[in-house]
Design a protein around this motif. Structure first.
Motif, PDB file in Angstrom:
ATOM      1  N   GLY A   1      36.087  -8.383 -15.643  1.00 53.23           N
ATOM      2  CA  GLY A   1      36.147  -7.990 -17.031  1.00 53.23           C
ATOM      3  C   GLY A   1      37.889  -8.012 -17.192  1.00 53.23           C
ATOM      4  O   GLY A   1      38.271  -8.612 -17.965  1.00 53.23           O
ATOM      5  N   LEU A   2      38.702  -7.847 -15.921  1.00 58.59           N
ATOM      6  CA  LEU A   2      40.096  -8.078 -16.378  1.00 58.59           C
ATOM      7  C   LEU A   2      40.657  -9.387 -16.545  1.00 58.59           C
ATOM      8  O   LEU A   2      41.279  -9.847 -17.219  1.00 58.59           O
ATOM      9  CB  LEU A   2      40.937  -7.438 -15.192  1.00 58.59           C
ATOM     10  CG  LEU A   2      42.314  -7.024 -15.155  1.00 58.59           C
ATOM     11  CD1 LEU A   2      42.760  -6.512 -16.386  1.00 58.59           C
ATOM     12  CD2 LEU A   2      42.698  -6.545 -13.926  1.00 58.59           C
TER      13      LEU A   2
ATOM     14  N   GLY B   1      42.369 -13.809 -19.902  1.00 56.83           N
ATOM     15  CA  GLY B   1      42.415 -15.348 -19.747  1.00 56.83           C
ATOM     16  C   GLY B   1      42.497 -16.032 -18.535  1.00 56.83           C
ATOM     17  O   GLY B   1      42.713 -17.498 -18.486  1.00 56.83           O
ATOM     18  N   GLN B   2      41.841 -15.613 -17.651  1.00 56.71           N
ATOM     19  CA  GLN B   2      41.706 -15.944 -16.367  1.00 56.71           C
ATOM     20  C   GLN B   2      40.321 -15.976 -15.985  1.00 56.71           C
ATOM     21  O   GLN B   2      40.026 -15.762 -14.543  1.00 56.71           O
ATOM     22  CB  GLN B   2      42.702 -15.434 -15.098  1.00 56.71           C
ATOM     23  CG  GLN B   2      44.142 -15.556 -15.542  1.00 56.71           C
ATOM     24  CD  GLN B   2      44.949 -14.702 -14.476  1.00 56.71           C
ATOM     25  OE1 GLN B   2      44.692 -15.052 -13.237  1.00 56.71           O
ATOM     26  NE2 GLN B   2      46.016 -14.071 -14.888  1.00 56.71           N
TER      27      GLN B   2
ATOM     28  N   HIS C   1      37.270 -20.341 -16.215  1.00 57.06           N
ATOM     29  CA  HIS C   1      38.324 -21.148 -15.764  1.00 57.06           C
ATOM     30  C   HIS C   1      38.248 -21.860 -14.336  1.00 57.06           C
ATOM     31  O   HIS C   1      39.185 -22.526 -14.238  1.00 57.06           O
ATOM     32  CB  HIS C   1      39.699 -20.489 -16.169  1.00 57.06           C
ATOM     33  CG  HIS C   1      39.939 -19.997 -17.591  1.00 57.06           C
ATOM     34  ND1 HIS C   1      39.274 -19.252 -18.104  1.00 57.06           N
ATOM     35  CD2 HIS C   1      40.687 -20.498 -18.668  1.00 57.06           C
ATOM     36  CE1 HIS C   1      39.448 -18.871 -19.547  1.00 57.06           C
ATOM     37  NE2 HIS C   1      40.361 -19.884 -19.928  1.00 57.06           N
ATOM     38  N   LEU C   2      37.599 -21.435 -13.568  1.00 59.65           N
ATOM     39  CA  LEU C   2      37.224 -22.091 -12.546  1.00 59.65           C
ATOM     40  C   LEU C   2      36.668 -23.438 -12.563  1.00 59.65           C
ATOM     41  O   LEU C   2      35.322 -23.307 -12.447  1.00 59.65           O
ATOM     42  CB  LEU C   2      36.517 -21.115 -11.314  1.00 59.65           C
ATOM     43  CG  LEU C   2      37.498 -20.246 -10.510  1.00 59.65           C
ATOM     44  CD1 LEU C   2      38.244 -19.145 -11.409  1.00 59.65           C
ATOM     45  CD2 LEU C   2      36.791 -19.548  -9.322  1.00 59.65           C
TER      46      LEU C   2
ATOM     47  N   LEU D   1      43.398 -14.136 -10.649  1.00 60.54           N
ATOM     48  CA  LEU D   1      42.681 -12.803 -10.979  1.00 60.54           C
ATOM     49  C   LEU D   1      40.824 -13.621 -10.952  1.00 60.54           C
ATOM     50  O   LEU D   1      39.790 -13.055 -10.382  1.00 60.54           O
ATOM     51  CB  LEU D   1      42.810 -12.383 -12.311  1.00 60.54           C
ATOM     52  CG  LEU D   1      43.838 -11.257 -12.138  1.00 60.54           C
ATOM     53  CD1 LEU D   1      44.086 -10.799 -13.770  1.00 60.54           C
ATOM     54  CD2 LEU D   1      43.145 -10.028 -11.615  1.00 60.54           C
ATOM     55  N   GLY D   2      40.815 -14.871 -11.498  1.00 58.83           N
ATOM     56  CA  GLY D   2      39.360 -15.573 -11.650  1.00 58.83           C
ATOM     57  C   GLY D   2      38.957 -15.874 -10.208  1.00 58.83           C
ATOM     58  O   GLY D   2      38.008 -15.603 -10.057  1.00 58.83           O
ATOM     59  N   PHE D   3      39.839 -16.257  -9.389  1.00 60.20           N
ATOM     60  CA  PHE D   3      39.503 -16.621  -7.863  1.00 60.20           C
ATOM     61  C   PHE D   3      39.062 -15.322  -7.374  1.00 60.20           C
ATOM     62  O   PHE D   3      38.215 -15.585  -6.806  1.00 60.20           O
ATOM     63  CB  PHE D   3      40.829 -17.113  -7.379  1.00 60.20           C
ATOM     64  CG  PHE D   3      40.559 -17.557  -5.899  1.00 60.20           C
ATOM     65  CD1 PHE D   3      39.174 -17.888  -5.446  1.00 60.20           C
ATOM     66  CD2 PHE D   3      41.636 -17.996  -4.966  1.00 60.20           C
ATOM     67  CE1 PHE D   3      39.030 -18.453  -4.050  1.00 60.20           C
ATOM     68  CE2 PHE D   3      41.459 -18.637  -3.827  1.00 60.20           C
ATOM     69  CZ  PHE D   3      40.321 -18.855  -3.435  1.00 60.20           C
TER      70      PHE D   3
END
Length: 301
Positions: free
Chosen positions: A55-56, A61-62, A66-67, A185-187
């Protein structure tokens, strides 16, 4: 920019913070186990952390969307399964067979295991006599802290499970270092999501549908999910990708020291008489292995 030779003040602060956070994890897990089984503690902390970071990441926007590319998802999957789900499972089972002291020694072996992996797969981090000596001294300090008797404790398969978990963490650090550039963050969220997808079915198989634990146990589980899992995963990725896996592995020597200090101050445990000798060796080892970086920081200041 930070590098393995010059990690920078921020990364030093981050690994110190990680030592504190992971040092409290033992107490948090112990309290959570009063209301939940070990497999659901493992699956629950990972799933809650995945939801939080997912969620964060999306809000900033990460998000995991986006991966892009199969390579990014391949690394995320390998790290989620091999450096989160598998070692969590090995430790959960291993701690039913060996005392926590042996598990602490096994986790302290991570820097030693990282050394040959870095030499082969991440040579830009630099391996030399100075770092080998420093890592070795730190490990000796750790063995003194927990007591050499821990090395002979527990069953053989339990000890192998803990050592296997340490190998997973070492390999995961190098994998994280070699991963393609991704939003941090996405990773982190992607690795936790994949780990939770593996751990929840395992917990259902081992312990069935969980029952609601007591309020203290639930609070402890939420704490372990938020800080030693979610926040720590993000910090770990940030430190490894900027300062290297060997630098990150130094946290393994800090965690037992903080765990002992928290046990003494918050749980009224006895102060180990060998604490100060062990702490001195650990700090000397860290100082030797990072002497070049510390000298650069002094010159800069």
């Amino acid at each position: 920019m930070p590098s393995p030779d010059r990690p920078g003040a921020l990364n030093w602060a981050l690994i110190t913070l990680l030592g504190v956070i992971w040092g409290t994890a033992f107490m948090g897990v112990s309290l959570a186990l009063d209301g939940f089984g070990p497999w659901w503690v493992t699956a629950g902390r990972t799933t809650l952390a995945a939801i939080l970071l997912g969620g964060l990441a999306a809000a900033t926007g990460q998000g995991v969307t986006h991966l892009s590319g199969g390579r990014a998802w391949a690394f995320s999957t390998a790290i989620g399964l091999g450096a989160i789900a598998l070692p969590f499972s090995l430790l959960s089972w291993g701690l039913t067979q060996v005392p926590s002291a042996f598990a602490g020694v096994a986790m302290g072996a991570v820097p030693l295991l990282v050394l040959p992996l870095v030499a082969v797969f991440s040579p830009e981090e630099g391996i030399g006599p100075r770092r080998i000596l420093g890592v070795g001294l730190g490990f000796v300090g750790l063995v003194i802290l927990v007591g050499p008797g821990a090395l002979d404790s527990g069953t053989l398969v339990g000890r192998m499970a803990c050592i296997g978990a340490a190998c997973c963490y070492a390999g995961g650090s190098v994998l994280t270092r070699r991963a393609p550039p991704m939003p941090p963050l996405g990773f982190a969220a992607a690795t936790l999501i994949i780990a939770s997808l593996a751990l929840v079915p395992l917990a259902l198989w081992q312990e069935g549908v969980p029952r609601m634990g007591s309020a203290p146990a639930m609070a402890a589980l939420i704490y372990v999910a938020l800080f030693p899992t979610a926040l720590a995963t993000f910090i770990r990725i940030r430190v490894i990708t900027t300062a290297g896996s060997l630098f990150m592995s130094l946290t393994s020597y800090m965690v037992p020291v903080w765990a002992v200090l928290f046990g003494v101050t918050l749980m009224n445990e006895a102060l180990p008489p060998q604490l100060f000798w062990a702490l001195a060796l650990i700090l000397i080892g860290i100082g030797i292995s990072q002497s070049r970086a510390l000298s650069a920081m002094r010159r800069k200041s």
